[in-house]
Design an enzyme around this catalytic site. Structure first.
Site, PDB file in Angstrom:
ATOM      1  N   SER A 124     -99.595 -77.135  41.035  1.00 25.72           N
ATOM      2  CA  SER A 124     -99.915 -78.539  42.037  1.00 25.72           C
ATOM      3  C   SER A 124     -98.431 -79.738  42.022  1.00 25.72           C
ATOM      4  CB  SER A 124    -101.063 -79.018  41.318  1.00 25.72           C
ATOM      5  OG  SER A 124    -101.687 -79.298  39.856  1.00 25.72           O
TER       6      SER A 124
ATOM      7  N   ILE B 150     -97.567 -68.592  38.936  1.00 26.44           N
ATOM      8  CA  ILE B 150     -97.132 -69.704  38.311  1.00 26.44           C
ATOM      9  C   ILE B 150     -98.054 -70.619  38.093  1.00 26.44           C
ATOM     10  CG2 ILE B 150     -96.208 -70.377  40.796  1.00 26.44           C
ATOM     11  CD1 ILE B 150     -93.959 -72.142  39.539  1.00 26.44           C
TER      12      ILE B 150
ATOM     13  N   TYR C 226     -93.950 -83.010  22.114  1.00 31.57           N
ATOM     14  CA  TYR C 226     -93.726 -82.685  22.335  1.00 31.57           C
ATOM     15  C   TYR C 226     -92.896 -81.760  22.206  1.00 31.57           C
ATOM     16  CZ  TYR C 226     -91.893 -81.768  27.225  1.00 31.57           C
ATOM     17  OH  TYR C 226     -91.390 -81.324  28.414  1.00 31.57           O
TER      18      TYR C 226
ATOM     19  N   GLY D  94     -94.888 -80.839  41.311  1.00 32.08           N
ATOM     20  CA  GLY D  94     -93.570 -81.198  40.614  1.00 32.08           C
ATOM     21  C   GLY D  94     -92.520 -79.615  40.628  1.00 32.08           C
ATOM     22  N   ILE D  95     -92.024 -79.515  39.040  1.00 30.66           N
ATOM     23  CA  ILE D  95     -90.951 -78.027  39.320  1.00 30.66           C
ATOM     24  C   ILE D  95     -92.145 -77.210  40.444  1.00 30.66           C
ATOM     25  CG2 ILE D  95     -90.517 -76.501  38.148  1.00 30.66           C
ATOM     26  CD1 ILE D  95     -88.743 -79.087  36.280  1.00 30.66           C
TER      27      ILE D  95
ATOM     28  N   GLY E 257     -99.512 -74.192  36.980  1.00 26.23           N
ATOM     29  CA  GLY E 257     -98.811 -75.828  37.297  1.00 26.23           C
ATOM     30  C   GLY E 257     -97.888 -75.982  38.686  1.00 26.23           C
TER      31      GLY E 257
HETATM   32  N1  LIG Z   1     -89.618 -83.374  34.600  1.00 27.93           N
HETATM   33  C1  LIG Z   1     -88.543 -83.068  34.004  1.00 27.93           C
HETATM   34  O1  LIG Z   1     -87.895 -83.935  33.446  1.00 27.93           O
HETATM   35  C2  LIG Z   1     -89.098 -81.768  32.727  1.00 27.93           C
HETATM   36  C3  LIG Z   1     -87.469 -81.553  31.850  1.00 27.93           C
HETATM   37  C4  LIG Z   1     -87.830 -80.614  31.000  1.00 27.93           C
HETATM   38  C5  LIG Z   1     -89.101 -79.573  31.452  1.00 27.93           C
HETATM   39  N2  LIG Z   1     -90.238 -80.615  32.369  1.00 27.93           N
HETATM   40  C6  LIG Z   1     -90.986 -79.424  32.003  1.00 27.93           C
HETATM   41  O2  LIG Z   1     -91.299 -78.608  33.106  1.00 27.93           O
HETATM   42  C7  LIG Z   1     -92.727 -78.065  33.404  1.00 27.93           C
HETATM   43  C8  LIG Z   1     -93.732 -79.040  34.284  1.00 27.93           C
HETATM   44  O3  LIG Z   1     -93.207 -80.347  34.567  1.00 27.93           O
HETATM   45  P1  LIG Z   1     -93.552 -81.645  35.598  1.00 27.93           P
HETATM   46  O4  LIG Z   1     -91.570 -82.089  35.701  1.00 27.93           O
HETATM   47  O5  LIG Z   1     -93.534 -80.555  37.296  1.00 27.93           O
HETATM   48  O6  LIG Z   1     -94.484 -81.566  35.665  1.00 27.93           O
HETATM   49  P2  LIG Z   1     -95.746 -82.365  36.467  1.00 27.93           P
HETATM   50  O7  LIG Z   1     -95.242 -82.949  37.805  1.00 27.93           O
HETATM   51  O8  LIG Z   1     -96.579 -83.166  35.584  1.00 27.93           O
HETATM   52  O9  LIG Z   1     -96.424 -81.053  36.469  1.00 27.93           O
HETATM   53  C9  LIG Z   1     -96.977 -80.496  35.664  1.00 27.93           C
HETATM   54  C10 LIG Z   1     -98.349 -79.731  36.079  1.00 27.93           C
HETATM   55  O10 LIG Z   1     -98.511 -78.797  34.830  1.00 27.93           O
HETATM   56  C11 LIG Z   1     -99.497 -78.827  35.179  1.00 27.93           C
HETATM   57  N3  LIG Z   1    -101.284 -79.158  33.361  1.00 27.93           N
HETATM   58  C12 LIG Z   1    -101.053 -80.013  33.022  1.00 27.93           C
HETATM   59  N4  LIG Z   1    -101.756 -80.349  32.323  1.00 27.93           N
HETATM   60  C13 LIG Z   1    -102.627 -79.259  32.278  1.00 27.93           C
HETATM   61  C14 LIG Z   1    -103.555 -78.829  31.670  1.00 27.93           C
HETATM   62  N5  LIG Z   1    -103.766 -78.821  30.804  1.00 27.93           N
HETATM   63  N6  LIG Z   1    -104.342 -77.438  32.326  1.00 27.93           N
HETATM   64  C15 LIG Z   1    -103.500 -76.974  33.283  1.00 27.93           C
HETATM   65  N7  LIG Z   1    -102.602 -77.683  33.996  1.00 27.93           N
HETATM   66  C16 LIG Z   1    -101.747 -78.230  33.982  1.00 27.93           C
HETATM   67  C17 LIG Z   1    -100.681 -79.761  36.281  1.00 27.93           C
HETATM   68  O11 LIG Z   1    -101.709 -79.453  36.441  1.00 27.93           O
HETATM   69  P3  LIG Z   1    -102.350 -80.803  37.249  1.00 27.93           P
HETATM   70  O12 LIG Z   1    -101.495 -81.338  39.161  1.00 27.93           O
HETATM   71  O13 LIG Z   1    -103.972 -80.566  38.177  1.00 27.93           O
HETATM   72  O14 LIG Z   1    -102.882 -81.502  36.376  1.00 27.93           O
HETATM   73  C18 LIG Z   1     -98.875 -79.753  36.598  1.00 27.93           C
HETATM   74  O15 LIG Z   1     -98.900 -78.733  38.349  1.00 27.93           O
HETATM   75  C19 LIG Z   1     -93.833 -78.861  31.987  1.00 27.93           C
HETATM   76  O16 LIG Z   1     -94.057 -77.688  31.216  1.00 27.93           O
HETATM   77  C20 LIG Z   1     -92.876 -79.555  31.669  1.00 27.93           C
HETATM   78  O17 LIG Z   1     -93.196 -79.906  30.180  1.00 27.93           O
HETATM   79  C21 LIG Z   1     -90.182 -80.717  32.502  1.00 27.93           C
END
Ligand SMILES: NC(=O)c1ccc[n+]([C@@H]2O[C@H](COP(=O)([O-])OP(=O)(O)OC[C@H]3O[C@@H](n4cnc5c(N)ncnc54)[C@H](OP(=O)(O)O)[C@@H]3O)[C@@H](O)[C@H]2O)c1
Length: 276
Positions: free
Chosen positions: A10, A6, A150, A12-13, A8
């Site tokens: 570290s 998996i 995005y 959130g999701i 990302g």
């Molecule tokens: N939260 C929402 O409401 C929501 C809604 C729709 C879709 N999503 C999608 O869900 C997914 C997870 O997002 P999240 O909401 O859990 O956000 P998050 O908490 O910001 O987590 C993002 C994760 O992606 C990793 N990441 C970001 N840029 C990266 C890069 N250049 N190389 C490798 N890893 C990278 C981060 O790693 P680091 O910790 O090392 O930075 C972190 O583990 C994303 O694809 C997002 O578009 C989220």
């Protein structure tokens, strides 16, 4: 034992999903950019008696993806399930974004995961139950203003997933897309504002302010464990669907998009998001 890779993981999701799957006795390999945050993930898992292996991958570097794949962990363990979850949002009207900013958005949300998927496919083919789960977004089905880069990257994930689902089905590999609405994660904090997004060189400041004020009054976000539960369900399913919409907000938006005439739907969305 089923091995899940998996990205990302570290925060959130990804983090909630990695912990949930480890608890259910899957062998979980989590990736992230920041070594410190990955170490925290391993420590958090250990504290509750679980094990999560970690590998550092920065999707903005093809070299980093290739190197990770040469690591003994990934060559020794055969991946059964790949969850492409890593991603971030680039904020700003298209006109204000630079080419480089758009490239980083697509590198992280699309090209990086495509490169990783290419490397993992041979392992998934060997698995009796190979699965790819791409984390898209409701913004991969409905466009909103000021999120164009995005939104475009997430629409692209939809198209890629549809193609892959067809071309990998003869090998018994399923491909699904999870489309979350708004969930409580670090997403907003990690969102990158285009460096000129608020510049007075462009006529968007007032609109952006209106958008933010309106968003604040609609703001609600659900617990990401809901997304993790859906992902676990896909892994367990013997014939997963192509799309999984997660969250009441996402379901309602999509329902409205499907039943309303297109012109009316976007008129309402424009009023709701910008008041104009
Ligand atoms: N939260 C929402 O409401 C929501 C809604 C729709 C879709 N999503 C999608 O869900 C997914 C997870 O997002 P999240 O909401 O859990 O956000 P998050 O908490 O910001 O987590 C993002 C994760 O992606 C990793 N990441 C970001 N840029 C990266 C890069 N250049 N190389 C490798 N890893 C990278 C981060 O790693 P680091 O910790 O090392 O930075 C972190 O583990 C994303 O694809 C997002 O578009 C989220």
């Amino acid at each position: 034992m089923t091995t899940v890779l998996i990205t990302g993981a570290s925060s959130g999701i990804g983090k909630v999903t990695a912990l949930r799957l480890a608890k259910k006795r899957y062998f979980v390999i989590g990736t992230g950019r920041s070594r410190t945050r990955l170490q925290k993930l391993s420590r958090d898992a250990e504290k509750i008696g679980l094990n999560i292996e970690t590998i550092q991958i920065d999707f903005n570097s093809i070299e980093s993806i290739d190197n990770a794949f040469k690591s003994s962990l990934l060559t020794k363990s055969r991946v059964d399930v790949l969850i492409n979850n890593a991603g971030f949002g680039m904020w700003g009207p298209l006109e204000t974004l630079s080419h480089e900013e758009m490239q980083v958005q697509f590198q992280t949300n699309l090209f990086g995961p495509m490169a990783l998927t290419r490397l993992v496919i041979p392992q998934l083919r060997e698995s009796r139950n190979g699965k790819i789960i791409n984390i898209g977004s409701i913004l991969g089905r409905i466009g909103t203003p000021f999120n164009g880069a995005y939104v475009a990257s997430k629409f692209a994930v939809e198209g890629l997933s549809e193609s892959l689902r067809l071309e990998l089905s003869p090998f018994g590999i399923s491909v699904s897309i999870v489309e979350p609405g708004n969930f409580v994660t670090e997403f907003e904090k990690n969102q990158i504002r285009g460096k000129d997004s608020e510049s007075t060189k462009f006529p968007y400041r007032e609109l952006l302010q209106k958008y933010r004020n309106r968003r604040r009054s609609f703001d609600w976000a659900a617990n990401p464990d809901k997304v993790a539960r859906v992902i676990e369900g896909i892994i367990k399913s013997s014939s997963p669907k192509l799309r999984y919409v997660v969250g009441l907000d996402a379901r309602l938006a999509l329902f409205a998009r499907q039943i309303l005439p297109e012109k009316l739907f976007f008129h309402i969305l424009r009023k709701l998001s910008m008041g104009k």
